[in-house]
Write a protein that holds these residues in place. Sequence first.
Motif, PDB file in Angstrom:
ATOM      1  N   GLU A 103       0.826  -1.205   0.000  1.00 32.85           N
ATOM      2  CA  GLU A 103       0.000   0.000   0.000  1.00 32.85           C
ATOM      3  C   GLU A 103       0.859   1.255   0.000  1.00 32.85           C
ATOM      4  N   SER A 104       0.401   2.250  -0.759  1.00 34.60           N
ATOM      5  CA  SER A 104       1.053   3.554  -0.773  1.00 34.60           C
ATOM      6  C   SER A 104       0.194   4.547   0.003  1.00 34.60           C
ATOM      7  N   PRO A 105       0.816   5.380   0.848  1.00 34.89           N
ATOM      8  CA  PRO A 105       0.054   6.391   1.570  1.00 34.89           C
ATOM      9  C   PRO A 105      -0.182   7.661   0.742  1.00 34.89           C
ATOM     10  N   VAL A 106       0.389   7.705  -0.456  1.00 35.21           N
ATOM     11  CA  VAL A 106       0.288   8.896  -1.310  1.00 35.21           C
ATOM     12  C   VAL A 106      -0.859   8.689  -2.294  1.00 35.21           C
ATOM     13  N   ALA A 107      -1.907   9.502  -2.155  1.00 37.19           N
ATOM     14  CA  ALA A 107      -3.127   9.319  -2.952  1.00 37.19           C
ATOM     15  C   ALA A 107      -2.881   9.406  -4.457  1.00 37.19           C
ATOM     16  N   ASP A 108      -2.071  10.372  -4.903  1.00 39.26           N
ATOM     17  CA  ASP A 108      -1.850  10.526  -6.346  1.00 39.26           C
ATOM     18  C   ASP A 108      -0.644   9.730  -6.841  1.00 39.26           C
ATOM     19  N   CYS A 109      -0.163   8.811  -6.016  1.00 38.28           N
ATOM     20  CA  CYS A 109       0.915   7.910  -6.426  1.00 38.28           C
ATOM     21  C   CYS A 109       0.676   6.545  -5.775  1.00 38.28           C
ATOM     22  N   SER A 110      -0.423   5.919  -6.167  1.00 34.66           N
ATOM     23  CA  SER A 110      -0.786   4.634  -5.566  1.00 34.66           C
ATOM     24  C   SER A 110      -1.027   3.545  -6.602  1.00 34.66           C
ATOM     25  N   GLU A 111      -0.810   3.875  -7.873  1.00 36.97           N
ATOM     26  CA  GLU A 111      -0.938   2.870  -8.932  1.00 36.97           C
ATOM     27  C   GLU A 111       0.350   2.045  -8.966  1.00 36.97           C
ATOM     28  N   VAL A 112       0.208   0.741  -8.807  1.00 30.96           N
ATOM     29  CA  VAL A 112       1.373  -0.142  -8.777  1.00 30.96           C
ATOM     30  C   VAL A 112       1.995  -0.232 -10.171  1.00 30.96           C
ATOM     31  N   ASP A 113       3.295  -0.036 -10.248  1.00 36.29           N
ATOM     32  CA  ASP A 113       4.035  -0.277 -11.490  1.00 36.29           C
ATOM     33  C   ASP A 113       4.271  -1.782 -11.561  1.00 36.29           C
ATOM     34  N   ALA A 114       3.562  -2.455 -12.468  1.00 36.31           N
ATOM     35  CA  ALA A 114       3.606  -3.923 -12.539  1.00 36.31           C
ATOM     36  C   ALA A 114       5.034  -4.454 -12.682  1.00 36.31           C
ATOM     37  N   ALA A 115       5.890  -3.717 -13.388  1.00 34.53           N
ATOM     38  CA  ALA A 115       7.268  -4.162 -13.587  1.00 34.53           C
ATOM     39  C   ALA A 115       8.132  -3.938 -12.347  1.00 34.53           C
ATOM     40  N   ARG A 116       7.644  -3.148 -11.403  1.00 33.53           N
ATOM     41  CA  ARG A 116       8.407  -2.833 -10.187  1.00 33.53           C
ATOM     42  C   ARG A 116       7.601  -3.141  -8.925  1.00 33.53           C
ATOM     43  N   SER A 117       6.741  -4.167  -8.992  1.00 37.47           N
ATOM     44  CA  SER A 117       5.852  -4.473  -7.870  1.00 37.47           C
ATOM     45  C   SER A 117       6.418  -5.498  -6.901  1.00 37.47           C
ATOM     46  N   ARG A 118       7.496  -6.198  -7.298  1.00 38.51           N
ATOM     47  CA  ARG A 118       8.095  -7.222  -6.435  1.00 38.51           C
ATOM     48  C   ARG A 118       9.575  -7.349  -6.727  1.00 38.51           C
ATOM     49  N   ALA A 119      10.307  -7.778  -5.699  1.00 35.87           N
ATOM     50  CA  ALA A 119      11.752  -7.959  -5.831  1.00 35.87           C
ATOM     51  C   ALA A 119      12.148  -9.241  -5.109  1.00 35.87           C
ATOM     52  N   ARG A 120      12.787 -10.137  -5.823  1.00 40.61           N
ATOM     53  CA  ARG A 120      13.207 -11.421  -5.256  1.00 40.61           C
ATOM     54  C   ARG A 120      14.512 -11.262  -4.481  1.00 40.61           C
ATOM     55  N   VAL A 121      14.596 -11.959  -3.337  1.00 43.91           N
ATOM     56  CA  VAL A 121      15.804 -11.947  -2.514  1.00 43.91           C
ATOM     57  C   VAL A 121      16.166 -13.380  -2.128  1.00 43.91           C
ATOM     58  N   LEU A 122      17.451 -13.635  -2.016  1.00 40.10           N
ATOM     59  CA  LEU A 122      17.957 -14.963  -1.658  1.00 40.10           C
ATOM     60  C   LEU A 122      18.214 -15.013  -0.157  1.00 40.10           C
ATOM     61  N   LEU A 123      17.498 -15.903   0.531  1.00 38.43           N
ATOM     62  CA  LEU A 123      17.624 -16.012   1.982  1.00 38.43           C
ATOM     63  C   LEU A 123      18.051 -17.421   2.377  1.00 38.43           C
ATOM     64  N   ALA A 124      19.170 -17.838   1.816  1.00 39.35           N
ATOM     65  CA  ALA A 124      19.746 -19.147   2.123  1.00 39.35           C
ATOM     66  C   ALA A 124      21.095 -18.932   2.792  1.00 39.35           C
ATOM     67  N   GLN A 125      21.345 -19.666   3.861  1.00 36.29           N
ATOM     68  CA  GLN A 125      22.579 -19.493   4.626  1.00 36.29           C
ATOM     69  C   GLN A 125      23.809 -19.894   3.817  1.00 36.29           C
ATOM     70  N   ASP A 126      23.718 -20.938   3.038  1.00 31.59           N
ATOM     71  CA  ASP A 126      24.864 -21.434   2.271  1.00 31.59           C
ATOM     72  C   ASP A 126      24.867 -20.908   0.834  1.00 31.59           C
ATOM     73  N   SER A 127      24.603 -19.619   0.676  1.00 34.58           N
ATOM     74  CA  SER A 127      24.516 -19.025  -0.654  1.00 34.58           C
ATOM     75  C   SER A 127      25.847 -18.476  -1.143  1.00 34.58           C
ATOM     76  N   GLY A 128      26.835 -18.440  -0.256  1.00 31.46           N
ATOM     77  CA  GLY A 128      28.124 -17.857  -0.614  1.00 31.46           C
ATOM     78  C   GLY A 128      28.219 -16.390  -0.240  1.00 31.46           C
ATOM     79  N   LEU A 129      27.130 -15.821   0.261  1.00 27.68           N
ATOM     80  CA  LEU A 129      27.135 -14.429   0.704  1.00 27.68           C
ATOM     81  C   LEU A 129      27.488 -14.390   2.179  1.00 27.68           C
ATOM     82  N   ALA A 130      28.500 -13.607   2.538  1.00 24.64           N
ATOM     83  CA  ALA A 130      28.983 -13.585   3.914  1.00 24.64           C
ATOM     84  C   ALA A 130      28.084 -12.777   4.838  1.00 24.64           C
ATOM     85  N   SER A 131      27.484 -11.741   4.328  1.00 23.27           N
ATOM     86  CA  SER A 131      26.667 -10.852   5.146  1.00 23.27           C
ATOM     87  C   SER A 131      25.222 -11.334   5.227  1.00 23.27           C
TER      88      SER A 131
END
Length: 163
Positions: A103-131
């Motif tokens: 949800e957006s709290p801005v009335a004139d900016c609440s239309e979801v940009d379908a191409a920017r509506s979700r972002a995938r993230v990797l949440l695996a401990q053994d992914s090779g990422l130290a942080s």
Amino acid sequence: MARRLLLLPVFAALCLAVAGIARAVSTPEFIVTGRVYCDTCRAGFETSATEYIEGAKVRLECKHFDSGAVEHSVDGVTDKTGTYSIKLEDNHEEEICEVVLVESPVADCSEVDAARSRARVLLAQDSGLASPLRYANPLGYLKTTPLHICGALLKKYALGDDK
């Protein structure tokens, strides 16, 4: 009798070793961070006229890889810079995790940009990422009416100019 007395210290040492291993294998904690913006030019990407949204609601969802069922769901809210930070424990290597717009709290900016509506993230401990910190791509809403400066601004990006 002497044999039993010998087994007692061995058993105690074994218990301590198992307890030490259990402590060493800690539950991972991930921190997912990203930003939510208002595409003031309806360009489909961030520009110098982009505004970041305070108070936007997002959700981190982790769905089981095979079934698609939501296994974990955590909500977050953006701060004054449009940045959210969501903590999630455990290893999620069997899941597909994404941050999605809620949800957006801005009335004139609440239309979801379908191409920017979700972002995938990797949440695996053994992914090779130290942080434990994971950065999600920016998520965006579209302004109802583009700002008056957008035409000139987008010309500077030379979109569609192959020369």
